[in-house]
Design a protein around this motif. Structure first.
Motif, PDB file in Angstrom:
ATOM      1  N   LYS A 113     -20.887  22.666  35.898  1.00 15.21           N
ATOM      2  CA  LYS A 113     -20.393  21.550  35.104  1.00 15.21           C
ATOM      3  C   LYS A 113     -21.048  20.235  35.500  1.00 15.21           C
ATOM      4  O   LYS A 113     -20.942  19.235  34.819  1.00 15.21           O
ATOM      5  CB  LYS A 113     -18.891  21.434  35.301  1.00 15.21           C
ATOM      6  N   THR A 114     -21.667  20.222  36.686  1.00 12.03           N
ATOM      7  CA  THR A 114     -22.280  18.978  37.166  1.00 12.03           C
ATOM      8  C   THR A 114     -23.529  19.293  37.971  1.00 12.03           C
ATOM      9  O   THR A 114     -23.658  20.374  38.534  1.00 12.03           O
ATOM     10  CB  THR A 114     -21.294  18.186  38.051  1.00 12.03           C
ATOM     11  N   TYR A 145     -20.273   8.386  49.833  1.00 14.84           N
ATOM     12  CA  TYR A 145     -20.732   7.876  48.531  1.00 14.84           C
ATOM     13  C   TYR A 145     -20.642   6.353  48.490  1.00 14.84           C
ATOM     14  O   TYR A 145     -21.528   5.682  47.946  1.00 14.84           O
ATOM     15  CB  TYR A 145     -19.897   8.470  47.382  1.00 14.84           C
ATOM     16  N   THR A 154     -22.495   0.265  42.756  1.00 17.95           N
ATOM     17  CA  THR A 154     -21.908   0.460  41.423  1.00 17.95           C
ATOM     18  C   THR A 154     -20.755  -0.527  41.206  1.00 17.95           C
ATOM     19  O   THR A 154     -20.413  -0.840  40.078  1.00 17.95           O
ATOM     20  CB  THR A 154     -21.465   1.922  41.175  1.00 17.95           C
ATOM     21  N   GLY A 162     -16.264  10.184  34.699  1.00 14.99           N
ATOM     22  CA  GLY A 162     -17.192  10.331  35.824  1.00 14.99           C
ATOM     23  C   GLY A 162     -17.043   9.111  36.718  1.00 14.99           C
ATOM     24  O   GLY A 162     -18.019   8.486  37.131  1.00 14.99           O
ATOM     25  N   CYS A 163     -15.783   8.804  37.038  1.00 15.90           N
ATOM     26  CA  CYS A 163     -15.454   7.516  37.690  1.00 15.90           C
ATOM     27  C   CYS A 163     -15.848   7.471  39.160  1.00 15.90           C
ATOM     28  O   CYS A 163     -15.822   6.398  39.774  1.00 15.90           O
ATOM     29  CB  CYS A 163     -13.964   7.222  37.550  1.00 15.90           C
ATOM     30  N   GLY A 164     -16.187   8.619  39.754  1.00  9.86           N
ATOM     31  CA  GLY A 164     -16.578   8.628  41.164  1.00  9.86           C
ATOM     32  C   GLY A 164     -15.467   8.095  42.046  1.00  9.86           C
ATOM     33  O   GLY A 164     -14.285   8.458  41.895  1.00  9.86           O
ATOM     34  N   ASP A 215     -12.857  12.363  37.248  1.00  9.14           N
ATOM     35  CA  ASP A 215     -14.105  12.830  37.859  1.00  9.14           C
ATOM     36  C   ASP A 215     -13.899  14.271  38.286  1.00  9.14           C
ATOM     37  O   ASP A 215     -12.798  14.685  38.657  1.00  9.14           O
ATOM     38  CB  ASP A 215     -14.466  11.974  39.082  1.00  9.14           C
ATOM     39  N   ILE A 216     -15.004  15.018  38.262  1.00  6.92           N
ATOM     40  CA  ILE A 216     -14.921  16.436  38.598  1.00  6.92           C
ATOM     41  C   ILE A 216     -14.827  16.660  40.117  1.00  6.92           C
ATOM     42  O   ILE A 216     -14.439  17.735  40.562  1.00  6.92           O
ATOM     43  CB  ILE A 216     -16.136  17.181  37.984  1.00  6.92           C
ATOM     44  N   TYR A 220     -14.042  12.556  45.698  1.00  8.49           N
ATOM     45  CA  TYR A 220     -14.197  11.185  45.192  1.00  8.49           C
ATOM     46  C   TYR A 220     -12.865  10.667  44.651  1.00  8.49           C
ATOM     47  O   TYR A 220     -12.495   9.506  44.875  1.00  8.49           O
ATOM     48  CB  TYR A 220     -15.266  11.124  44.100  1.00  8.49           C
ATOM     49  N   GLY A 250     -11.013  16.196  36.909  1.00  2.44           N
ATOM     50  CA  GLY A 250     -11.210  16.959  35.675  1.00  2.44           C
ATOM     51  C   GLY A 250     -12.637  16.849  35.180  1.00  2.44           C
ATOM     52  O   GLY A 250     -13.440  16.074  35.703  1.00  2.44           O
ATOM     53  N   ASP A 251     -12.921  17.650  34.154  1.00  2.00           N
ATOM     54  CA  ASP A 251     -14.271  17.756  33.598  1.00  2.00           C
ATOM     55  C   ASP A 251     -14.411  16.831  32.386  1.00  2.00           C
ATOM     56  O   ASP A 251     -13.561  16.850  31.486  1.00  2.00           O
ATOM     57  CB  ASP A 251     -14.487  19.222  33.184  1.00  2.00           C
ATOM     58  N   ALA A 252     -15.491  16.072  32.375  1.00  2.00           N
ATOM     59  CA  ALA A 252     -15.765  15.174  31.248  1.00  2.00           C
ATOM     60  C   ALA A 252     -15.825  15.938  29.929  1.00  2.00           C
ATOM     61  O   ALA A 252     -15.590  15.358  28.865  1.00  2.00           O
ATOM     62  CB  ALA A 252     -17.094  14.447  31.490  1.00  2.00           C
ATOM     63  N   GLN A 311     -20.091   5.184  33.623  1.00  2.00           N
ATOM     64  CA  GLN A 311     -21.099   4.421  34.369  1.00  2.00           C
ATOM     65  C   GLN A 311     -21.888   5.363  35.288  1.00  2.00           C
ATOM     66  O   GLN A 311     -21.350   5.907  36.249  1.00  2.00           O
ATOM     67  CB  GLN A 311     -20.407   3.318  35.191  1.00  2.00           C
ATOM     68  N   LEU A 312     -23.143   5.590  34.961  1.00  2.00           N
ATOM     69  CA  LEU A 312     -24.078   6.381  35.781  1.00  2.00           C
ATOM     70  C   LEU A 312     -23.663   7.840  35.937  1.00  2.00           C
ATOM     71  O   LEU A 312     -24.055   8.489  36.897  1.00  2.00           O
ATOM     72  CB  LEU A 312     -24.248   5.765  37.185  1.00  2.00           C
ATOM     73  N   SER A 313     -22.888   8.358  34.990  1.00  2.00           N
ATOM     74  CA  SER A 313     -22.403   9.724  35.157  1.00  2.00           C
ATOM     75  C   SER A 313     -22.921  10.712  34.113  1.00  2.00           C
ATOM     76  O   SER A 313     -23.129  11.887  34.428  1.00  2.00           O
ATOM     77  CB  SER A 313     -20.870   9.742  35.170  1.00  2.00           C
TER      78      SER A 313
HETATM   79  C1  LIG Z   1     -23.713   8.548  40.274  1.00  2.00           C
HETATM   80  S1  LIG Z   1     -22.044   9.006  40.316  1.00  2.00           S
HETATM   81  C2  LIG Z   1     -21.301   7.635  39.442  1.00  2.00           C
HETATM   82  C3  LIG Z   1     -19.860   7.432  39.823  1.00  2.00           C
HETATM   83  C4  LIG Z   1     -19.174   6.171  39.288  1.00  2.00           C
HETATM   84  N1  LIG Z   1     -19.133   6.129  37.847  1.00  2.00           N
HETATM   85  C5  LIG Z   1     -19.812   4.920  39.843  1.00  2.00           C
HETATM   86  O1  LIG Z   1     -20.239   4.094  39.023  1.00  2.00           O
HETATM   87  O2  LIG Z   1     -19.860   4.760  41.058  1.00  2.00           O
HETATM   88  C6  LIG Z   1     -21.940  10.321  39.131  1.00  2.00           C
HETATM   89  C7  LIG Z   1     -20.528  10.884  38.995  1.00  2.00           C
HETATM   90  O3  LIG Z   1     -20.446  11.766  37.895  1.00  2.00           O
HETATM   91  C8  LIG Z   1     -19.483  12.765  38.224  1.00  2.00           C
HETATM   92  N2  LIG Z   1     -19.618  13.917  37.336  1.00  2.00           N
HETATM   93  C9  LIG Z   1     -20.707  14.705  37.184  1.00  2.00           C
HETATM   94  N3  LIG Z   1     -20.436  15.700  36.303  1.00  2.00           N
HETATM   95  C10 LIG Z   1     -19.158  15.512  35.867  1.00  2.00           C
HETATM   96  C11 LIG Z   1     -18.308  16.208  34.942  1.00  2.00           C
HETATM   97  N4  LIG Z   1     -18.729  17.297  34.286  1.00  2.00           N
HETATM   98  N5  LIG Z   1     -17.071  15.728  34.738  1.00  2.00           N
HETATM   99  C12 LIG Z   1     -16.620  14.624  35.396  1.00  2.00           C
HETATM  100  N6  LIG Z   1     -17.380  13.942  36.290  1.00  2.00           N
HETATM  101  C13 LIG Z   1     -18.627  14.372  36.524  1.00  2.00           C
HETATM  102  C14 LIG Z   1     -19.845  13.069  39.684  1.00  2.00           C
HETATM  103  O4  LIG Z   1     -18.847  13.817  40.353  1.00  2.00           O
HETATM  104  C15 LIG Z   1     -20.063  11.675  40.230  1.00  2.00           C
HETATM  105  O5  LIG Z   1     -18.876  11.116  40.723  1.00  2.00           O
END
Ligand SMILES: C[S@@+](CC[C@H](N)C(=O)[O-])C[C@H]1O[C@@H](n2cnc3c(N)ncnc32)[C@H](O)[C@@H]1O
Length: 266
Positions: A2-3, A13, A21, A44-46, A66-67, A71, A89-91, A107-109
Motif C-alpha cells: 500500500k506504500t 522522521y 514539512t 498521509g499526515c505522517g 496515515d498508514i 507516525y 488507515g490507508d489513503a 502534503q508530500l504523500s
Molecule cells: C514524506 S511523508 C509525508 C508526511 C507528512 N504529510 C508531512 O508532511 O510530514 C509520506 C507519508 O505518506 C504516508 N503514506 C504512504 N502511503 C500511504 C497510504 N497508502 N495511506 C496513508 N498514508 C500513506 C507515509 O506513511 C508517510 O507518513
C-alpha cells in the motif's frame, strides 16, 4: 503493497523531514486556499506537521490519516496532538462517509501511495461539492538540493544508489505535470498548479548527515542497508560535497514542491 515509504519511527522522521514539512505547511496551506469553514482531512499526515498547524489556525475539526502506526502514535503524543483526530488507515480506503469534509490535503504523500489515482478518488469522495482537494509532492529532480547532494554522490560509488535515486526521481507524480494531470483525469474543477520553495537550514554536516541514519523514507532505507564500510565511504564523499571547499558550519538549502489545487464539481 500500500506504500513505498519506510516509516518505522516518528521521532526519527521528525529530525529527518518533519522539521521541514512544518515549514512547508504554511505556504502549502496558503496555496490551497482552504474554505474558511468546515472540517479538513490531511491524507498521509505522517507525524502531523500539516494537520497540527491547521488545527492551530482553524476552529473546525481537523483529521489526519496515515498508514504508519509509529507516525500516528508520535503525532498523537505531540503538543496539541489530542486536538486532531489522528487515525491509522490507508489513503485508498478512507474511513469516512461521502462529503464529510470541506477540504482534503495531502502534503508530500501521494507519490508514496501505491495507487495514487484511487487515493485521489477517495479524497474527492469525502469532500463536499465545491470543496477543495490539494496536494504537494517534492520536485525531486529539479528542486530538492539536500537529496540531490546525497543521491548523486552515492550513485557515483554504488550502482544500487543510482537505482534507488532513479526510481524516486522518476515517479510520475513528481514530474512538472504529474499532479495537474492526475487532477484533470479525476475531473476536478478550477485546477491551479504551483511551485513552493522553502529553505532547509542545517547547523553543520552532522545536522545534515545524522538524520539520514534514522532509517526513514527511501534515503533512510538505503542508508540502513549499507555495510559499515560503504556507509563510511559515502559519508566522507557526501561530507566533501556538503562542505564544498569551505569549513564545516551552517548551510541553507532550497527545497521545492510541486503543488496542485482543484475543486469538487458541484
Ligand atoms: C514524506 S511523508 C509525508 C508526511 C507528512 N504529510 C508531512 O508532511 O510530514 C509520506 C507519508 O505518506 C504516508 N503514506 C504512504 N502511503 C500511504 C497510504 N497508502 N495511506 C496513508 N498514508 C500513506 C507515509 O506513511 C508517510 O507518513
Amino acid at each position: 503493497m500500500k506504500t513505498t515509504y519506510r516509516a518505522s519511527d516518528g521521532a526519527a522522521y521528525e529530525v529527518f523531514l518533519g522539521r521541514w514539512t512544518r515549514v512547508l505547511a504554511g505556504p502549502f496551506s496558503e496555496f490551497a486556499r482552504l474554505p474558511a469553514e468546515g472540517a479538513i482531512i490531511d491524507v498521509g499526515c505522517g507525524t502531523g506537521s500539516l494537520a497540527l498547524a491547521l488545527a492551530e489556525w482553524r476552529r473546525d475539526r481537523v483529521a489526519g490519516i496515515d498508514i504508519a502506526l509509529p507516525y500516528i502514535a508520535f503525532a498523537r503524543s505531540r503538543e496539541h496532538g489530542a486536538g486532531v483526530d489522528f487515525v491509522v488507515g490507508d489513503a485508498c480506503r478512507l474511513p469516512y462517509g461521502d462529503c464529510s469534509f470541506a477540504a482534503a490535503v495531502a502534503q508530500l504523500s501521494l507519490n508514496f501511495v501505491a495507487d495514487a489515482r484511487r487515493a485521489l478518488r477517495e479524497m474527492q469522495r469525502v469532500v463536499r461539492p465545491g470543496g477543495v482537494v490539494a496536494a504537494a509532492v517534492w520536485d525531486f529532480r529539479g528542486g530538492l538540493v539536500y537529496q540531490r547532494l546525497f543521491w548523486d554522490t552515492a550513485a557515483g560509488l554504488d550502482p544500487q544508489a543510482g537505482v534507488a535515486r532513479d526510481r524516486l526521481f522518476s515517479s510520475p507524480l513528481a514530474m512538472p505535470d504529474g499532479l495537474p494531470r492526475l487532477w484533470r483525469e479525476a475531473g476536478l474543477g478550477m485546477i491551479e498548479r504551483g511551485s513552493i520553495t522553502i529553505r532547509m537550514e542545517y547547523a553543520d554536516f552532522a545536522d545534515y548527515w545524522e538524520p539520514l541514519l534514522g532509517g526513514q523514507g527511501p534515503v533512510g532505507a538505503y542508508v540502513a542497508g549499507l555495510s559499515q564500510k560503504q556507509r563510511q565511504l559515502i559519508r566522507e564523499r557526501v561530507r566533501l560535497s556538503y562542505l564544498s571547499g569551505a569549513s564545516d558550519g551552517s548551510r541553507s538549502m532550497t527545497a521545492t514542491a510541486w503543488a496542485v489545487r482543484g475543486t469538487v464539481p458541484i
